[in-house]
Design an enzyme around this catalytic site. Structure first.
Site, short mmCIF file in Angstrom:
data_model
loop_
_atom_site.label_atom_id
_atom_site.label_comp_id
_atom_site.label_asym_id
_atom_site.label_seq_id
_atom_site.Cartn_x
_atom_site.Cartn_y
_atom_site.Cartn_z
N CYS A 2 0.85 -1.19 0.00
CA CYS A 2 0.00 0.00 0.00
C CYS A 2 0.89 1.24 0.00
O CYS A 2 2.10 1.15 0.18
CB CYS A 2 -0.87 0.05 1.24
SG CYS A 2 -1.75 -1.48 1.54
N ARG A 27 2.15 1.61 -6.11
CA ARG A 27 2.37 0.68 -4.99
C ARG A 27 1.15 -0.18 -4.67
O ARG A 27 1.27 -1.25 -4.11
CB ARG A 27 2.75 1.46 -3.73
CG ARG A 27 4.05 2.18 -3.84
CD ARG A 27 4.32 2.93 -2.57
NE ARG A 27 4.52 2.02 -1.47
CZ ARG A 27 5.70 1.57 -1.05
NH1 ARG A 27 6.78 1.98 -1.65
NH2 ARG A 27 5.80 0.74 -0.04
N TRP A 75 -3.86 -1.92 -1.19
CA TRP A 75 -3.81 -3.14 -1.99
C TRP A 75 -4.23 -4.23 -1.01
O TRP A 75 -3.51 -4.55 -0.08
CB TRP A 75 -2.39 -3.38 -2.49
CG TRP A 75 -2.26 -4.49 -3.46
CD1 TRP A 75 -2.45 -4.44 -4.81
CD2 TRP A 75 -1.89 -5.85 -3.16
NE1 TRP A 75 -2.22 -5.68 -5.36
CE2 TRP A 75 -1.89 -6.55 -4.38
CE3 TRP A 75 -1.58 -6.54 -1.99
CZ2 TRP A 75 -1.57 -7.91 -4.46
CZ3 TRP A 75 -1.28 -7.88 -2.07
CH2 TRP A 75 -1.27 -8.55 -3.30
N ASN A 101 0.20 0.42 6.23
CA ASN A 101 0.78 -0.43 5.20
C ASN A 101 1.42 -1.61 5.94
O ASN A 101 2.31 -1.41 6.74
CB ASN A 101 1.84 0.38 4.44
CG ASN A 101 2.53 -0.42 3.36
OD1 ASN A 101 2.11 -1.53 3.05
ND2 ASN A 101 3.58 0.13 2.80
N GLY A 102 0.93 -2.84 5.72
CA GLY A 102 1.49 -4.00 6.42
C GLY A 102 0.38 -4.90 6.93
O GLY A 102 -0.76 -4.81 6.48
N GLU A 484 11.79 -15.19 -18.16
CA GLU A 484 11.55 -13.76 -17.98
C GLU A 484 10.57 -13.24 -19.05
O GLU A 484 9.67 -12.45 -18.75
CB GLU A 484 12.89 -13.01 -18.01
CG GLU A 484 12.83 -11.50 -18.15
CD GLU A 484 12.02 -10.81 -17.06
OE1 GLU A 484 11.71 -11.42 -16.03
OE2 GLU A 484 11.67 -9.64 -17.28
N LYS A 488 6.80 -11.61 -18.21
CA LYS A 488 6.48 -10.25 -18.66
C LYS A 488 5.17 -10.24 -19.42
O LYS A 488 4.32 -9.39 -19.22
CB LYS A 488 7.63 -9.73 -19.52
CG LYS A 488 7.87 -8.27 -19.48
CD LYS A 488 8.86 -7.81 -18.42
CE LYS A 488 8.54 -8.27 -17.03
NZ LYS A 488 9.65 -8.14 -16.12
N GLU A 491 2.02 -11.16 -17.01
CA GLU A 491 1.63 -10.22 -15.97
C GLU A 491 0.96 -8.97 -16.53
O GLU A 491 0.12 -8.37 -15.85
CB GLU A 491 2.81 -9.84 -15.08
CG GLU A 491 3.83 -8.95 -15.74
CD GLU A 491 4.99 -8.58 -14.83
OE1 GLU A 491 4.75 -8.28 -13.67
OE2 GLU A 491 6.13 -8.60 -15.32
N HIS A 507 10.11 -32.93 -23.08
CA HIS A 507 9.72 -33.67 -21.88
C HIS A 507 8.34 -33.27 -21.39
O HIS A 507 8.01 -33.51 -20.23
CB HIS A 507 10.78 -33.48 -20.79
CG HIS A 507 12.13 -33.95 -21.23
ND1 HIS A 507 12.46 -35.27 -21.31
CD2 HIS A 507 13.21 -33.26 -21.70
CE1 HIS A 507 13.70 -35.39 -21.76
NE2 HIS A 507 14.17 -34.18 -22.02
N LYS A 606 3.63 -2.99 -7.03
CA LYS A 606 5.05 -2.82 -7.32
C LYS A 606 5.95 -3.37 -6.23
O LYS A 606 6.99 -3.94 -6.50
CB LYS A 606 5.33 -1.33 -7.52
CG LYS A 606 6.76 -1.02 -7.94
CD LYS A 606 7.05 -1.52 -9.33
CE LYS A 606 8.47 -1.30 -9.76
NZ LYS A 606 8.83 -2.17 -10.88
C1 F6R Z 1 7.89 -8.79 -12.78
C2 F6R Z 1 8.12 -8.09 -11.52
C3 F6R Z 1 8.18 -8.88 -10.26
C4 F6R Z 1 9.35 -8.38 -9.38
C5 F6R Z 1 9.33 -9.10 -8.03
C6 F6R Z 1 10.52 -8.72 -7.16
O1 F6R Z 1 7.99 -7.91 -13.86
O2 F6R Z 1 8.23 -6.90 -11.49
O3 F6R Z 1 8.26 -10.23 -10.51
O4 F6R Z 1 10.55 -8.62 -10.06
O5 F6R Z 1 8.14 -8.78 -7.36
O6 F6R Z 1 10.51 -7.35 -6.86
P1 F6R Z 1 11.79 -6.63 -6.31
O7 F6R Z 1 12.82 -6.64 -7.37
O8 F6R Z 1 11.35 -5.24 -5.95
O9 F6R Z 1 12.25 -7.41 -5.11
#
Ligand code: F6R
Length: 611
Positions: A2, A27, A75, A101-102, A484, A488, A491, A507, A606
């Site tokens: 949050c 956030r 959130w 937040n928490g 990766e 991307k 998500e 496999h 985020k």
């Molecule tokens: C994917 C993404 C997430 C972050 C993950 C770790 O695009 O952004 O998978 O990589 O939540 O976040 P950080 O790097 O802030 O620990």
């Protein structure tokens, strides 16, 4: 997760609070709320736009301005993302307002006891218990500060808190345990937020609170203390961040802007860190642990999501360059699985935000067991950055879009530098070192070339816009990129995508392939090129459409793939940096073409500060 923002000073608090919240939207954003003493509490499901509209409707704007207030973006963790559950939460008297937040872990017991003592709850949240506990202190004559401290002594869990008491409108109390809190120190005004982004416009002077800190903030003062009645000095720091770094700069989405920052991000990750003539890396952040690093015989990299995939590349890079054994673990697994740590083990936490709780706890667990703790972190002053023994900052600037793009490129670059750093004091020759430095220095220019393909990549993404599934394959350096690339895409576009090692395809995953199931094959001209080509042929034999990421000048692959994205030729171990940019652009254009909210995908936030 949050976002919290507070103001106390001489100005009208409302526009400042709303602006602060909008800068924190990345956030968390399923509901929002604001409280300013002397005015009614306003809360809404939805984000800041909805909150603004609700404030206009409520008519509170017409009353005299308030000079302080607290605001929150939620959130959801406990309770649905409804207006009722949005913060701030209020006690029974209507005087105590809490934004949080928490997670309060023992809220059920606390709530039960409060209900028995006659309190009425308006929400399903864990946070509301705090407002009622503070109310109890005030009712028996304790001061605002004592009531907050007494309450926090009873709770278990994590918090970044803002508390406003209607009878002391100039004071805001904030507290930190596991969730970040930053004070912005202005002239006759002070700010509080979950990170520095919304504060920078007003002041560059900040104070980062530590876990266990409680700060009593008024327009002209701030005082930091602990739960144990000790007062503590927290140093004021001046940040040199540019506020415009945190705005979209003309791009339709932060994500695209951040992808296009690649060349600069790569330069920033390397600036002052290479000695070209000697083929060496100079990592100032590791100097304090240089002696211990010499003895390290094992490295465990921990991270989550994209940071974990960067870690996989780190494993390949460090083992290849330095010959030091490396394991990579999902932080959320490592912290619970009782890993064996020797005294010569280093644990390296990779995290953009520096606040990801699983990564932080994995690092703490390793530290408790005696490991040397290291970090590769982007957010300056974040918890992981402060708690690790030593580390290297990414200097990638604020990453606003939820999907990690530029931070990934920077993480991989720093991991290559770390491999070089460790390698040159071990097995890596000067010649190889020089070769790597030269290749690294060319990366920003090569990144420009991939970015110049954005429109061509957009055309391919448009062609596949209606695909429901994707398989991503790659080998060796391109295997982590398959994982990766898939994360991307899924998500931000909500399209099912699965990443696998190209050699693993037979496999299992190949069973899914037919003419409606496209594969994105990452197939640069590297030491495993022939093997990857065989896998592409296997897919084509089953009529699966193939989009290939290939090296410029590779004409053979033209006959195999339906669609091609070319990347420039580069030293094999650095090809992931270039393919990452292509994969990011592909995911971006596919999702943006669907009209989705690319920067804020549903259900994601985020900074993941919950487990
Ligand atoms: C994917 C993404 C997430 C972050 C993950 C770790 O695009 O952004 O998978 O990589 O939540 O976040 P950080 O790097 O802030 O620990």
């Amino acid at each position: 997760m949050c976002g919290i923002f507070a103001y106390t000073g001489e100005k009208d608090a409302e526009p400042l609070l709303l602006e602060g919240l909008s800068l924190l939207e990345y956030r968390g954003y399923d509901s929002a709320g604001i409280f300013m003493p002397g005015k009614n509490l306003v809360k809404t499901s939805g984000a800041v736009t909805e909150l603004r509209a609700k404030i206009s409707k409520s008519g509170i704007e017409a009353s005299a301005p308030s000079h302080s207030g607290i605001a929150h973006l939620r959130w959801a963790t406990h309770g649905e993302p409804t207006e009722k559950n949005a913060h701030p939460h209020v006690d029974c008297t209507g005087d105590v307002y809490v934004a949080h937040n928490g997670i309060i872990e023992n809220f059920r017991e606390l709530k039960e006891a409060l209900l028995k003592r006659g309190h009425t709850f308006k929400s399903e949240t864990d946070t509301e218990t705090l407002a009622h506990l503070i109310e109890e202190g005030l009712t028996v004559g304790k001061s605002f500060e004592e009531s907050v401290v007494e309450t926090l002594r009873q709770v278990r869990g994590t918090y970044g808190l803002l508390i406003s008491y209607a009878k002391e409108p100039d004071t805001i109390i904030t507290a930190r345990m596991g969730s970040p809190v930053v004070l912005g120190i202005g002239n006759g005004e002070n700010f509080i937020a979950s990170d520095a982004t919304p504060i920078l416009k007003h002041t560059k002077d900040v104070v980062f609170l530590n876990d266990g800190d409680i700060a009593i903030v008024t327009a002209n003062s701030y005082r930091v203390r602990t739960l144990k009645d000790e007062s503590i000095e927290r140093p004021k720091e001046t940040l040199d961040w540019d506020v415009s770094e945190a705005s979209r700069g003309g791009y339709p989405h932060f994500m695209l802007k951040e992808i296009f920052e690649a060349p600069e991000v790569l330069r920033n990750a390397m600036r002052g860190r290479v000695i070209a003539s000697e083929g060496k890396a100079k990592l100032g952040g590791l100097e304090s642990v240089a002696k211990r690093l010499e003895k390290i015989d094992r490295i465990i990299i921990v991270g989550c999501g994209t940071a974990y995939y960067a870690g996989l590349l780190g494993e390949y890079l460090i083992e290849n360059l330095a010959g030091v054994p490396v394991e990579v673990e999902l932080a959320s697994e490592f912290r619970y699985r009782d890993a064996v740590i020797g005294k010569n083990t280093a644990v390296l936490a990779v995290s953009q935000s520096g606040e990801t709780l699983d990564t932080l706890e994995a690092m703490r667990e390793a530290k408790r067991k005696g490991a040397l703790s290291l970090g590769i972190v982007n957010a300056v002053g974040s918890t992981i950055a402060r708690e690790t023994d030593a580390g290297v900052y990414n200097h990638a600037g604020p990453e606003i879009s939820v999907a990690s793009t530029k931070a990934f490129l920077s993480q991989v670059t720093v991991l290559a530098l770390l491999g070089l750093f460790l390698g040159r004091s071990r097995k890596l020759s000067e010649k190889k070192g020089i070769e790597l430095v030269e290749a690294l220095e060319k990366l920003p220019e090569l990144a420009e070339k991939v970015l110049a393909e954005s429109d061509a990549i957009k055309a391919i993404a448009t062609k596949y816009r209606t695909a429901r599934d994707f398989l991503y394959i790659g080998r060796k350096w391109s295997y982590p990129m398959a994982l990766e690339g898939a994360i991307k895409l899924k998500e931000i576009s909500y399209v099912h995508a699965e990443g696998t090692g190209a050699g693993e395809m037979k496999h299992g995953p190949i069973a899914m392939i037919d003419e409606s199931f496209p594969t994105l094959a990452i197939a640069p001209k590297d030491s495993v090129y022939e093997k990857t080509v065989s896998n592409i042929l296997e897919i084509r034999a089953r009529k699966g459409p193939v989009i290939a990421i290939a090296t410029e000048g590779d004409t053979r692959i033209e006959e195999l793939a339906e669609d091609l994205i070319y990347i420039p030729d580069v030293l094999e171990c650095l090809s992931p940096v270039l393919s990452a940019i292509a994969l990011q652009l592909f995911a971006y254009h596919l999702a943006a073409g669907k009209g989705l909210n690319v920067d804020k995908p549903r259900n994601l936030a985020k900074s993941v500060t919950v487990e």
